[in-house]
Design a protein around this motif. Structure first.
Motif: not given
Length: 73
Positions: A20-26, A47-50, A55-60
């Protein structure tokens, strides 16, 4: 009484994204010189990770839901 330094870091695992194009958060907790790593059991679009804010960027929808779950950690 000696003060111990306590640090919590959230980061993306450097592995190829899943289907699905996602990477795990550790996560990493450091107390003085000892360290423990753990999986947050969450994943996000890289691409959303800061990394500066962990945290993730944006308001999606994905960003809002994931940031809320990270806040509960």
């Amino acid at each position: 009484m000696k003060m111990e330094k306590f640090n919590v870091l959230l980061y993306l695992k450097k592995s190829p994204p899943d289907k699905s194009g996602k990477t795990p958060i550790m996560g990493r907790i450091t107390v003085a010189k000892s360290m423990a790593q753990f999986s947050c059991k969450l994943s996000c679009t890289p691409s959303l990770w800061n990394p500066r804010e962990s945290r993730l960027n944006g308001k999606s929808h994905e960003a809002v839901v994931t940031n809320a779950k990270l806040g509960k950690l």
